[in-house]
Design a protein around this motif. Structure first.
Motif, PDB file in Angstrom:
ATOM      1  N   GLN A 351     -10.380  64.322  56.166  1.00  0.00           N
ATOM      2  CA  GLN A 351     -10.709  63.047  55.529  1.00  0.00           C
ATOM      3  C   GLN A 351      -9.874  62.818  54.280  1.00  0.00           C
ATOM      4  O   GLN A 351      -9.288  61.739  54.100  1.00  0.00           O
ATOM      5  N   ARG A 374     -15.772  58.132  54.722  1.00  0.00           N
ATOM      6  CA  ARG A 374     -16.043  58.899  55.945  1.00  0.00           C
ATOM      7  C   ARG A 374     -15.904  58.025  57.184  1.00  0.00           C
ATOM      8  O   ARG A 374     -15.349  58.458  58.209  1.00  0.00           O
ATOM      9  N   GLU A 378     -13.340  58.737  60.222  1.00  0.00           N
ATOM     10  CA  GLU A 378     -13.812  58.920  61.593  1.00  0.00           C
ATOM     11  C   GLU A 378     -13.120  57.949  62.544  1.00  0.00           C
ATOM     12  O   GLU A 378     -12.820  58.297  63.697  1.00  0.00           O
ATOM     13  N   THR A 379     -12.847  56.742  62.067  1.00  0.00           N
ATOM     14  CA  THR A 379     -12.126  55.765  62.884  1.00  0.00           C
ATOM     15  C   THR A 379     -10.730  56.272  63.237  1.00  0.00           C
ATOM     16  O   THR A 379     -10.290  56.194  64.395  1.00  0.00           O
ATOM     17  N   PRO A 389     -13.024  66.820  66.046  1.00  0.00           N
ATOM     18  CA  PRO A 389     -13.245  65.538  65.362  1.00  0.00           C
ATOM     19  C   PRO A 389     -14.185  65.661  64.176  1.00  0.00           C
ATOM     20  O   PRO A 389     -15.253  65.046  64.133  1.00  0.00           O
ATOM     21  N   ASP A 390     -13.796  66.447  63.194  1.00  0.00           N
ATOM     22  CA  ASP A 390     -14.650  66.748  62.039  1.00  0.00           C
ATOM     23  C   ASP A 390     -13.924  66.342  60.759  1.00  0.00           C
ATOM     24  O   ASP A 390     -12.968  67.005  60.338  1.00  0.00           O
ATOM     25  N   PRO A 391     -14.333  65.257  60.089  1.00  0.00           N
ATOM     26  CA  PRO A 391     -13.643  64.805  58.879  1.00  0.00           C
ATOM     27  C   PRO A 391     -13.654  65.845  57.767  1.00  0.00           C
ATOM     28  O   PRO A 391     -12.747  65.856  56.909  1.00  0.00           O
TER      29      PRO A 391
END
Length: 497
Positions: A351, A374, A378-379, A389-391
């Motif tokens: 992120q 966040r 995530e986008t 897929p973990d910010p």
């Protein structure tokens, strides 16, 4: 039957409860090049880190020359004759070439009074000449190109005359000519009985150099075969578990009007009278040998090199680029060659990295909107299929292909007008390469003008609409897609007509 140099049986390894290797077997014989293939995250590097003493195995047995060994440290691995050339450079920038080559093994003068620097310089020069490199061993490493630094790494490993050599993406930053030099050296080592484990995502190299191939997928061995029995299509299927229809999925995008026009650009001592244009929706490949000025061109267009003379126009308007902030404001984005040192903050999260250029848009009165941060991250993670897929995950823990997606992703919140990619698929697997190509095509469809710098000539030929060739800081060739052949581009790279 000949006793293997290395025999690994039932090797298993877990990190934080996640099994990354399961009952892996691997053998290496004297005078053999054994290629180890697999997507990023398949377990290749983990297996070799166990062999080189960086990680401890959870289960399994390792035999070196027939004797069971516990390799609990890199020092122990070195004592057993195991040397590693890592994908990521492991040099001390402020030390000289010779000092890096001899690091930890410095020769002493008689009576151990000081270092024998004369011997270090002499033997370092001999080793570099063996690699075909005309390089001053007294130069600080920080003044070398990525390719030259990689050759210093190789020279350091070869100096130790190890019988077991692990090469992890050793050619990722090298040109074809330098790869030829390296392969000649490796073949001589092979003839002398050195066994080599060769990890590479460049399939041509595997077929050109290796004797056997082992494929890992999801931490398991799915195939071991002699190279002469393998095919490109079968290896890809085994690596990714699915067929890849095309290697370079070039899609036709009708180019628009000229977006970036560069005329008579010069950078003192690096670039001379460079002129070219790139249109909206066009991929312009930039080819050249190391030192030709490819990276310097991208750096100049991002405000990182002092431009002397010439003009730069973006969508018809003249622009002046004295600093990266000037380029960013104009709509120019840059993905550098060395993603770890120049493109990412490794200890920060996905992120944090992906939002770096847009923090001002996500803040008010100096305060960041954490919820919006966040959501935006995530986008982008979903858009680029960044895995996992973990910010909040630290970028350092991602595979090379996913790190590269993060570097690209941070520029995409506001679609750039021009995207410059320096070695965009260096050190990433075939599946991640295809994903990167798809990202490039999607941006081209949106009208982004793309400059793609690459040492991978098949990639340039497969992905570019046109190719610009540099030689010693000057334009030495221009090719349309239909005109570009491997021979013609290589002649121009070497300075020929």
């Amino acid at each position: 039957m000949t006793t293997p140099l290395v025999e690994m049986e039932g090797i298993s390894k877990s990190f934080h409860g996640v099994e990354v290797l399961r009952d892996v077997g691997f053998t290496l014989y004297a005078g053999e090049v054994h290629a180890l293939l697999g997507e990023n995250g398949a377990g290749k590097s983990t297996l070799m880190k166990i062999l080189s003493g960086i990680y401890r195995k959870d289960r399994g047995v390792i035999r070196i020359r027939g004797a069971i060994q516990e390799i609990d440290s890199p020092r122990r691995a070195a004592e057993l004759g195991i040397a590693v050339i890592h994908q990521e450079l492991d040099l001390v920038p402020t030390l000289t070439v010779a000092e890096n080559i001899f690091l930890g093994r410095e020769p002493r003068r008689r009576r151990r009074v000081g270092l024998d620097r004369g011997r270090m310089l002499r033997e370092a020069r001999e080793m570099l000449e063996l690699l075909g490199m005309d390089l001053d061993p007294a130069l600080p490493v920080e003044r070398l190109s990525m390719a030259e630094q990689q050759m210093v790494e190789i020279a350091r490993a070869l100096l130790r005359k190890s019988e077991i050599l692990i090469l992890d993406e050793p050619t990722a930053a090298l040109t074809e000519r330098e790869i030829d030099h390296l392969f000649r050296v490796l073949r001589r080592l092979k003839q002398s009985g050195t066994g080599m484990v060769y990890i590479s995502h460049r399939m041509e190299e595997i077929f050109r150099l290796s004797d056997r191939i082992t494929v890992l997928r999801d931490g398991r061995v799915v195939a071991t075969m002699r190279t002469e029995e393998a095919t490109f299509e079968a290896l890809i299927r085994q690596m990714v578990g699915r067929p890849l229809e095309m290697r370079y999925p070039k899609k036709s995008v009708a180019p628009g009007p000229e977006r970036l026009v560069v005329e008579h650009l010069s950078v003192p001592g690096k670039l001379h009278d460079i002129s070219f244009a790139v249109r909206r929706g066009e991929i312009l490949g930039v080819a050249g040998l190391v030192g030709a000025g490819r990276s310097e061109l991208a750096r100049a267009l991002f405000g990182l090199e002092p431009v002397r003379g010439g003009t730069i126009r973006l969508d018809g308007r003249p622009i002046v680029l004295r600093h990266p902030r000037d380029a960013i404001r104009a709509g120019i984005a840059f993905v550098p060659e060395d993603r770890k040192r120049q493109g990412l903050v490794l200890d920060r999260s996905v992120q944090d990295n992906v939002l770096l250029p847009t923090l001002s848009r996500l803040s008010r009165w100096g305060w960041l909107a954490r919820g919006r941060e966040r959501a935006e991250a995530e986008t982008m993670i979903a858009r680029l299929s960044i895995r996992p897929p973990d910010p909040a995950r630290a970028v350092r823990t991602l595979s090379g292909g996913n790190q590269q997606k993060v570097v690209v992703g941070k520029w995409l919140f506001q679609t750039p007008k021009v995207l410059m990619l320096d070695e965009p698929t260096r050190g990433v697997d075939v599946g991640a390469k295809r994903e990167m190509y798809e990202i490039m095509h999607a941006l081209a469809r949106e009208g982004v003008a793309i400059l793609m710098i690459s040492s991978d000539l098949p990639e340039l030929l497969g992905m570019s609409d046109r190719i610009l060739v540099l030689h010693e800081g000057r334009v030495s060739g221009r090719f349309t897609r239909s005109e570009a052949t491997q021979e013609a581009v290589m002649i121009a790279m070497a300075g020929g007509a």
